[in-house]
Design a protein around this motif. Structure first.
Motif, PDB file in Angstrom:
ATOM      1  N   SER A 259       0.829  -1.214   0.000  1.00 42.69           N
ATOM      2  CA  SER A 259       0.000   0.000   0.000  1.00 42.69           C
ATOM      3  C   SER A 259       0.860   1.261   0.000  1.00 42.69           C
ATOM      4  O   SER A 259       0.587   2.230   0.716  1.00 42.69           O
ATOM      5  CB  SER A 259      -0.960  -0.001   1.192  1.00 42.69           C
ATOM      6  OG  SER A 259      -1.903  -1.041   1.062  1.00 42.69           O
ATOM      7  N   GLY A 260       1.943   1.219  -0.787  1.00 50.36           N
ATOM      8  CA  GLY A 260       2.765   2.403  -0.987  1.00 50.36           C
ATOM      9  C   GLY A 260       3.837   2.651   0.050  1.00 50.36           C
ATOM     10  O   GLY A 260       4.569   3.644  -0.047  1.00 50.36           O
ATOM     11  N   GLU A 261       3.956   1.773   1.040  1.00 50.91           N
ATOM     12  CA  GLU A 261       4.971   1.936   2.078  1.00 50.91           C
ATOM     13  C   GLU A 261       5.725   0.631   2.281  1.00 50.91           C
ATOM     14  O   GLU A 261       5.179  -0.450   2.029  1.00 50.91           O
ATOM     15  CB  GLU A 261       4.324   2.365   3.401  1.00 50.91           C
ATOM     16  CG  GLU A 261       3.658   3.721   3.356  1.00 50.91           C
ATOM     17  CD  GLU A 261       3.026   4.080   4.693  1.00 50.91           C
ATOM     18  OE1 GLU A 261       3.071   5.259   5.065  1.00 50.91           O
ATOM     19  OE2 GLU A 261       2.489   3.178   5.356  1.00 50.91           O
ATOM     20  N   PRO A 262       6.971   0.694   2.765  1.00 53.35           N
ATOM     21  CA  PRO A 262       7.727  -0.542   2.994  1.00 53.35           C
ATOM     22  C   PRO A 262       7.030  -1.460   3.995  1.00 53.35           C
ATOM     23  O   PRO A 262       6.452  -0.998   4.981  1.00 53.35           O
ATOM     24  CB  PRO A 262       9.071  -0.041   3.552  1.00 53.35           C
ATOM     25  CG  PRO A 262       9.159   1.390   3.152  1.00 53.35           C
ATOM     26  CD  PRO A 262       7.757   1.899   3.095  1.00 53.35           C
ATOM     27  N   VAL A 263       7.099  -2.755   3.736  1.00 50.94           N
ATOM     28  CA  VAL A 263       6.513  -3.742   4.646  1.00 50.94           C
ATOM     29  C   VAL A 263       7.001  -3.510   6.069  1.00 50.94           C
ATOM     30  O   VAL A 263       6.229  -3.532   7.033  1.00 50.94           O
ATOM     31  CB  VAL A 263       6.860  -5.170   4.167  1.00 50.94           C
ATOM     32  CG1 VAL A 263       6.550  -6.198   5.252  1.00 50.94           C
ATOM     33  CG2 VAL A 263       6.116  -5.507   2.884  1.00 50.94           C
TER      34      VAL A 263
ATOM     35  N   CYS B 180      13.452   5.685   5.407  1.00 48.33           N
ATOM     36  CA  CYS B 180      12.957   6.480   6.528  1.00 48.33           C
ATOM     37  C   CYS B 180      12.804   7.949   6.123  1.00 48.33           C
ATOM     38  O   CYS B 180      11.821   8.608   6.489  1.00 48.33           O
ATOM     39  CB  CYS B 180      13.904   6.367   7.728  1.00 48.33           C
ATOM     40  SG  CYS B 180      13.825   4.781   8.597  1.00 48.33           S
ATOM     41  N   ALA B 181      13.771   8.445   5.365  1.00 46.71           N
ATOM     42  CA  ALA B 181      13.715   9.831   4.918  1.00 46.71           C
ATOM     43  C   ALA B 181      12.598  10.022   3.893  1.00 46.71           C
ATOM     44  O   ALA B 181      11.827  10.992   3.961  1.00 46.71           O
ATOM     45  CB  ALA B 181      15.063  10.246   4.332  1.00 46.71           C
ATOM     46  N   THR B 182      12.489   9.095   2.953  1.00 46.94           N
ATOM     47  CA  THR B 182      11.494   9.211   1.893  1.00 46.94           C
ATOM     48  C   THR B 182      10.076   9.190   2.448  1.00 46.94           C
ATOM     49  O   THR B 182       9.201   9.935   1.999  1.00 46.94           O
ATOM     50  CB  THR B 182      11.661   8.070   0.878  1.00 46.94           C
ATOM     51  OG1 THR B 182      12.959   8.160   0.284  1.00 46.94           O
ATOM     52  CG2 THR B 182      10.601   8.130  -0.210  1.00 46.94           C
ATOM     53  N   HIS B 183       9.848   8.333   3.430  1.00 44.10           N
ATOM     54  CA  HIS B 183       8.498   8.159   3.978  1.00 44.10           C
ATOM     55  C   HIS B 183       8.276   8.912   5.290  1.00 44.10           C
ATOM     56  O   HIS B 183       7.273   8.693   5.966  1.00 44.10           O
ATOM     57  CB  HIS B 183       8.217   6.669   4.178  1.00 44.10           C
ATOM     58  CG  HIS B 183       8.159   5.898   2.894  1.00 44.10           C
ATOM     59  ND1 HIS B 183       7.026   5.806   2.120  1.00 44.10           N
ATOM     60  CD2 HIS B 183       9.115   5.200   2.233  1.00 44.10           C
ATOM     61  CE1 HIS B 183       7.273   5.062   1.050  1.00 44.10           C
ATOM     62  NE2 HIS B 183       8.532   4.690   1.100  1.00 44.10           N
ATOM     63  N   ASN B 184       9.214   9.804   5.602  1.00 41.49           N
ATOM     64  CA  ASN B 184       9.099  10.635   6.809  1.00 41.49           C
ATOM     65  C   ASN B 184       8.817   9.794   8.055  1.00 41.49           C
ATOM     66  O   ASN B 184       7.925  10.087   8.851  1.00 41.49           O
ATOM     67  CB  ASN B 184       7.995  11.689   6.632  1.00 41.49           C
ATOM     68  CG  ASN B 184       8.287  12.650   5.497  1.00 41.49           C
ATOM     69  OD1 ASN B 184       9.396  13.176   5.393  1.00 41.49           O
ATOM     70  ND2 ASN B 184       7.306  12.864   4.633  1.00 41.49           N
ATOM     71  N   ILE B 185       9.607   8.742   8.221  1.00 47.08           N
ATOM     72  CA  ILE B 185       9.445   7.856   9.364  1.00 47.08           C
ATOM     73  C   ILE B 185      10.063   8.510  10.592  1.00 47.08           C
ATOM     74  O   ILE B 185      11.276   8.723  10.649  1.00 47.08           O
ATOM     75  CB  ILE B 185      10.099   6.486   9.097  1.00 47.08           C
ATOM     76  CG1 ILE B 185       9.449   5.826   7.871  1.00 47.08           C
ATOM     77  CG2 ILE B 185       9.986   5.580  10.316  1.00 47.08           C
ATOM     78  CD1 ILE B 185      10.124   4.553   7.424  1.00 47.08           C
ATOM     79  N   GLU B 186       9.232   8.839  11.555  1.00 45.52           N
ATOM     80  CA  GLU B 186       9.693   9.510  12.767  1.00 45.52           C
ATOM     81  C   GLU B 186       9.510   8.645  14.008  1.00 45.52           C
ATOM     82  O   GLU B 186       9.635   9.135  15.135  1.00 45.52           O
ATOM     83  CB  GLU B 186       8.963  10.841  12.928  1.00 45.52           C
ATOM     84  CG  GLU B 186       9.233  11.810  11.764  1.00 45.52           C
ATOM     85  CD  GLU B 186       8.517  13.142  11.927  1.00 45.52           C
ATOM     86  OE1 GLU B 186       7.664  13.232  12.841  1.00 45.52           O
ATOM     87  OE2 GLU B 186       8.805  14.071  11.164  1.00 45.52           O
ATOM     88  N   ILE B 187       9.217   7.381  13.821  1.00 47.10           N
ATOM     89  CA  ILE B 187       9.048   6.477  14.963  1.00 47.10           C
ATOM     90  C   ILE B 187      10.418   6.202  15.573  1.00 47.10           C
ATOM     91  O   ILE B 187      11.308   5.682  14.887  1.00 47.10           O
ATOM     92  CB  ILE B 187       8.396   5.158  14.505  1.00 47.10           C
ATOM     93  CG1 ILE B 187       7.005   5.425  13.916  1.00 47.10           C
ATOM     94  CG2 ILE B 187       8.311   4.173  15.672  1.00 47.10           C
ATOM     95  CD1 ILE B 187       6.403   4.212  13.239  1.00 47.10           C
ATOM     96  N   PRO B 188      10.638   6.532  16.828  1.00 56.69           N
ATOM     97  CA  PRO B 188      11.954   6.277  17.439  1.00 56.69           C
ATOM     98  C   PRO B 188      12.262   4.776  17.474  1.00 56.69           C
ATOM     99  O   PRO B 188      11.428   3.964  17.895  1.00 56.69           O
ATOM    100  CB  PRO B 188      11.808   6.841  18.852  1.00 56.69           C
ATOM    101  CG  PRO B 188      10.666   7.809  18.777  1.00 56.69           C
ATOM    102  CD  PRO B 188       9.725   7.224  17.773  1.00 56.69           C
ATOM    103  N   HIS B 189      13.441   4.429  17.020  1.00 56.43           N
ATOM    104  CA  HIS B 189      13.883   3.031  17.060  1.00 56.43           C
ATOM    105  C   HIS B 189      15.396   2.993  16.866  1.00 56.43           C
ATOM    106  O   HIS B 189      16.002   3.948  16.386  1.00 56.43           O
ATOM    107  CB  HIS B 189      13.196   2.195  15.977  1.00 56.43           C
ATOM    108  CG  HIS B 189      13.513   2.616  14.568  1.00 56.43           C
ATOM    109  ND1 HIS B 189      12.969   3.751  13.974  1.00 56.43           N
ATOM    110  CD2 HIS B 189      14.325   2.056  13.625  1.00 56.43           C
ATOM    111  CE1 HIS B 189      13.420   3.865  12.737  1.00 56.43           C
ATOM    112  NE2 HIS B 189      14.262   2.865  12.499  1.00 56.43           N
ATOM    113  N   ALA B 190      15.980   1.890  17.259  1.00 55.37           N
ATOM    114  CA  ALA B 190      17.403   1.661  17.031  1.00 55.37           C
ATOM    115  C   ALA B 190      17.551   0.628  15.927  1.00 55.37           C
ATOM    116  O   ALA B 190      16.690  -0.252  15.768  1.00 55.37           O
ATOM    117  CB  ALA B 190      18.079   1.173  18.306  1.00 55.37           C
ATOM    118  N   VAL B 191      18.625   0.712  15.176  1.00 53.33           N
ATOM    119  CA  VAL B 191      18.913  -0.255  14.119  1.00 53.33           C
ATOM    120  C   VAL B 191      20.216  -0.971  14.463  1.00 53.33           C
ATOM    121  O   VAL B 191      21.231  -0.336  14.733  1.00 53.33           O
ATOM    122  CB  VAL B 191      19.026   0.427  12.737  1.00 53.33           C
ATOM    123  CG1 VAL B 191      19.299  -0.609  11.651  1.00 53.33           C
ATOM    124  CG2 VAL B 191      17.753   1.198  12.417  1.00 53.33           C
ATOM    125  N   VAL B 192      20.134  -2.303  14.480  1.00 57.21           N
ATOM    126  CA  VAL B 192      21.256  -3.145  14.900  1.00 57.21           C
ATOM    127  C   VAL B 192      21.571  -4.133  13.784  1.00 57.21           C
ATOM    128  O   VAL B 192      20.668  -4.624  13.104  1.00 57.21           O
ATOM    129  CB  VAL B 192      20.894  -3.888  16.203  1.00 57.21           C
ATOM    130  CG1 VAL B 192      21.945  -4.920  16.566  1.00 57.21           C
ATOM    131  CG2 VAL B 192      20.708  -2.892  17.338  1.00 57.21           C
TER     132      VAL B 192
END
Length: 243
Positions: free
Chosen positions: A45-49, A83-95
């Motif tokens: 639906s237009g956003e990453p799974v 994240c930048a393209t879809h304006n993802i502002e949900i705080p999370h860490a990437v490991v």
């Protein structure tokens, strides 16, 4: 790559009593999808799974205070761009993930080393449609019993294999395992200090020698995106959910 590790959501009363964390494991390459990118980055639906999955665990009513996304290190830049393209502002860490799912979960768990108490959910990054009620119920069951996983009864008849051929199994005594799989965080740490075994297929199989596993009713809509057909079905289910 890392963003703020703690969420800004306001935990519910139950979550305030027992802190909640989430590890979203998204290490697949998507070879069975036959796509030009890993399945966690395919558009739904237009956003990453993976964004759909992340959004579920950021639901304020759940009160999850830290979300860790585990990705192969060579996918960090792609996720950052998404994240930048879809304006993802949900705080999370990437490991960074490891050579196996077991190693990836262990890496995600290591990022939560500062937390000594609470319940951690381990969830497939490509299960984007998990009902919030299933997540809540699994967290709550783990808070009470130490370990809980979502599961559903099989719809089809099931047979086992033998040297002589096959034999019928009583499907009433079987369950199809889903995620989330939730555990008291110290219990999961102790389980992941044990050596990795070939028999480990999920986190429940890592923990079960240390602690009984409670089953929580899952949902047939909680599908794992593995094949092109799964993605088509997910589109239909998401449209129905949002209608």
């Amino acid at each position: 790559m890392s963003t703020t590790a703690s969420s800004t959501v306001s935990p519910s009363d139950s979550a305030a009593a027992v802190p909640r964390f989430a590890i979203l494991v998204a290490g697949g390459g998507g070879t069975r999808m036959g796509a030009d990118r890993p399945k966690q980055f395919l558009e739904l639906s237009g956003e990453p799974v993976l964004l759909h999955t992340l959004r579920r665990f950021a639901e304020p009513t759940l009160g999850v205070i830290a979300i860790v996304v585990v990705l192969p290190s060579d996918q960090f830049v792609t996720w950052q761009q998404l994240c930048a393209t879809h304006n993802i502002e949900i705080p999370h860490a990437v490991v960074a993930g490891g050579a196996s799912r077991w190693a990836s979960v262990r890496n995600g768990l290591a990022h939560l080393a500062d937390y000594q108490h609470g319940v951690v959910a381990v969830h497939d990054g490509v299960r984007p449609l998990t009902p919030i009620a299933v997540i809540e119920n699994t967290y709550a069951a783990a808070a009470e019993h130490g370990a809980a996983i979502a599961a559903v009864p099989p719809k089809d008849s099931v047979r086992g294999l033998s040297q002589q051929g096959s034999y019928a199994l009583d499907r009433a005594r079987l369950r199809l395992v889903q995620t989330p799989q939730c555990f008291e965080i110290d219990l999961l740490r102790r389980a992941y200090q044990l050596p990795e075994l070939a028999t480990f297929t999920d986190d429940a199989s890592v923990v079960e020698d240390l602690h009984p596993i409670r089953l929580v009713p899952g949902d047939y809509c909680n599908l794992k995106i593995t094949t092109p057909e799964d993605l088509l079905l997910a589109e239909v289910l998401l449209r129905r959910e949002n209608s």
